[in-house]
Design an enzyme around this catalytic site. Structure first.
Site, short mmCIF file in Angstrom:
data_model
loop_
_atom_site.label_atom_id
_atom_site.label_comp_id
_atom_site.label_asym_id
_atom_site.label_seq_id
_atom_site.Cartn_x
_atom_site.Cartn_y
_atom_site.Cartn_z
N MET A 30 -3.05 6.55 2.18
CA MET A 30 -3.02 5.53 3.23
C MET A 30 -2.73 6.21 4.57
O MET A 30 -2.28 5.56 5.52
CB MET A 30 -1.98 4.46 2.91
N ASN A 32 -1.01 8.88 7.44
CA ASN A 32 0.31 9.34 7.85
C ASN A 32 0.74 10.47 6.91
O ASN A 32 1.81 10.45 6.30
CB ASN A 32 1.34 8.19 7.82
N LEU A 33 -0.14 11.46 6.84
CA LEU A 33 -0.01 12.50 5.81
C LEU A 33 1.20 13.39 6.06
O LEU A 33 1.47 13.80 7.19
CB LEU A 33 -1.29 13.35 5.80
N HIS A 37 1.39 14.79 0.58
CA HIS A 37 -0.05 14.53 0.50
C HIS A 37 -0.83 15.85 0.52
O HIS A 37 -1.81 16.01 -0.19
CB HIS A 37 -0.54 13.71 1.71
N GLN A 61 -2.33 -4.51 -1.07
CA GLN A 61 -1.17 -4.05 -1.85
C GLN A 61 0.15 -4.30 -1.12
O GLN A 61 1.20 -3.88 -1.58
CB GLN A 61 -1.34 -2.59 -2.26
N GLU A 150 3.51 12.20 -8.11
CA GLU A 150 4.42 11.70 -9.15
C GLU A 150 5.56 10.87 -8.56
O GLU A 150 6.27 10.20 -9.28
CB GLU A 150 5.00 12.88 -9.95
N ASP A 152 5.26 8.25 -6.92
CA ASP A 152 4.88 6.87 -7.30
C ASP A 152 4.54 6.88 -8.79
O ASP A 152 3.39 6.70 -9.17
CB ASP A 152 3.68 6.42 -6.47
O1 PAF Z 1 -0.18 5.85 -2.99
C1 PAF Z 1 -0.85 5.39 -2.03
O2 PAF Z 1 -0.85 5.92 -0.91
C2 PAF Z 1 -1.69 4.14 -2.25
O3 PAF Z 1 -1.05 3.25 -3.11
C3 PAF Z 1 -3.12 4.45 -2.74
C4 PAF Z 1 -3.12 5.09 -4.11
C5 PAF Z 1 -3.83 5.36 -1.75
C6 PAF Z 1 -3.92 3.14 -2.84
O4 PAF Z 1 -3.99 2.49 -1.62
#
Ligand code: PAF
Length: 284
Positions: A30, A32-33, A37, A61, A150, A152
Site C-alpha cells: 500500500m 509508504n515503503l 517492504h 480493507q 510475516e 502481518d
Molecule cells: O499488507 C498490505 O500492505 C496490504 O494488506 C496488501 C497485502 C498490499 C493488500 O492491500
C-alpha cells in the site's frame, strides 16, 4: 523502472515478459515503503527474473472509522526506493481502475472462520477486503511468486489458504519482519507515532519474546494465564491491548498443550495507532 497505471497497459507489458519465459515476482504493497517492504522486494529480486511491485491503498480493507484517508502516502520516495533496488515495474492503479463499480460493490473473496478471529474480530470485513484485492492482483499480474511480510502473520496465513483453496498457481512467500533496534516491528503506521511513543511501542515485541521464552523453558505453563499477564504488561506500558493470543501456527486456533508449532500474536493501540506483531515458537 516502468510505471503502469492501467490493467491493460500492465497486461501488455507482462505478456512480453511471459513470452520470454521469465519468472515474475510480485510484491503487493500500500506504498509508504520502509525497509521491511524493501526486504520483500530484495528477496523477489534474488528469486525472480522480473519484479513487479504494486502500490494501492485499498479502501475495502479499511473500516468506516479507520485511517484510509490519512494513510501515509509517499509516492515519489517509493518510486526512488524501488528504482534503487532495481525493481522492473510498479503498478499504481487508481480506485476506479480496480473497482469500476465502486469499492465494495463487486464480487468479494472471503476466507471464512480464520478471517473472523484475532485482528478480524475487531476489524470487521478487513480480511475480505484484503482477500479480494490480493485475488484481483494475482489475476491481473499472473506472477509466479508473491511476497508478504510475516509481520502481518494472520494476513499471510489467510492469503496462503486463499491461494491454495482457489487453486491459484502462485507460490506465497513469507518474509521475516524487519525491526528497529528496540525490537519494534517496522510498519507504515509507525510514522503516526511521536519519538517517545516509538520506545513505548517496543513493549509489544518485548512481551512477545518474554512469553515465548517462558513457554520454551516450561512446557507446562498455562497459556490463558500467560496471555493475561502479557495483556497486563502491555497495558502497564500505556498501550490499550486488543488481544494477545498463543495460537497453533497453521490454524491460528488457540494453542493446545500438545501443539508444537506455535505463533503468539498481539495487537494494541497506542493512542489512535493500531500496532500488531507476532513471534513464532517451534517446540521439540
Ligand atoms: O499488507 C498490505 O500492505 C496490504 O494488506 C496488501 C497485502 C498490499 C493488500 O492491500
Amino acid at each position: 523502472m516502468h510505471i503502469y497505471r492501467t490493467i491493460a497497459d500492465l497486461r501488455q507489458a507482462l505478456k512480453l515478459v511471459k513470452d520470454e519465459a521469465l519468472s515474475i515476482g510480485l510484491v503487493p504493497t500500500m506504498g509508504n515503503l520502509h525497509k521491511g517492504h524493501l526486504s520483500l522486494a530484495r528477496l523477489a529480486r534474488e528469486e525472480c527474473d522480473y519484479i513487479l511491485t504494486t502500490i494501492f491503498v485499498n479502501p475495502t480493507q479499511f473500516g468506516p472509522n479507520e485511517d484510509f484517508q490519512n494513510y501515509p502516502r509517499s509516492f515519489e520516495d517509493d518510486i526512488a526506493a524501488l528504482t534503487s533496488i532495481n525493481c522492473d515495474a510498479v503498478f499504481v492503479p487508481n480506485i476506479e481502475e480496480i473497482y469500476p463499480q465502486g469499492p465494495g460493490l463487486e464480487t468479494l473473496v472471503s476466507v471464512p472462520n480464520m478471517s473472523k478471529r484475532l485482528c478480524g474480530a475487531s476489524r470487521s470485513g478487513h480480511f475480505d477486503g484484503v482477500c479480494t484485492i490480493v485475488t484481483k492482483l494475482f489475476n491481473i499480474c499472473q506472477a509466479d511468486k508473491a511476497y508478504f511480510g510475516e509481520k502481518d502473520y494472520q494476513q499471510l496465513t489467510i492469503i496462503k489458504k486463499l491461494a491454495n483453496d482457489l487453486n491459484i498457481p502462485i507460490e506465497i512467500i513469507g518474509v521475516p519482519t524487519s525491526r528497529e533496534t528496540s525490537g519494534l516491528a517496522l510498519s507504515s503506521r509507525n510514522s503516526y507515532l511521536e519519538p517517545e511513543q516509538l520506545d513505548q511501542a517496543a513493549v509489544l515485541y518485548k512481551t512477545l519474546r518474554k512469553t515465548a521464552n517462558l513457554i520454551k523453558l516450561d512446557r507446562n505453563l498455562n497459556y490463558p494465564e500467560l496471555e493475561k499477564k502479557a495483556l497486563e504488561n502491555i497495558s502497564s506500558a500505556g498501550l490499550k491491548p486488543d488481544y494477545f493470543s498463543i495460537c497453533e501456527a497453521q490454524s491460528l486456533l488457540p494453542a493446545k498443550a500438545e501443539d508444537k508449532d506455535l505463533i503468539i500474536l498481539t495487537a494494541a493501540y497506542l493512542g489512535k495507532t493500531r500496532l500488531i506483531d507476532n513471534i513464532s515458537i517451534e517446540l521439540t
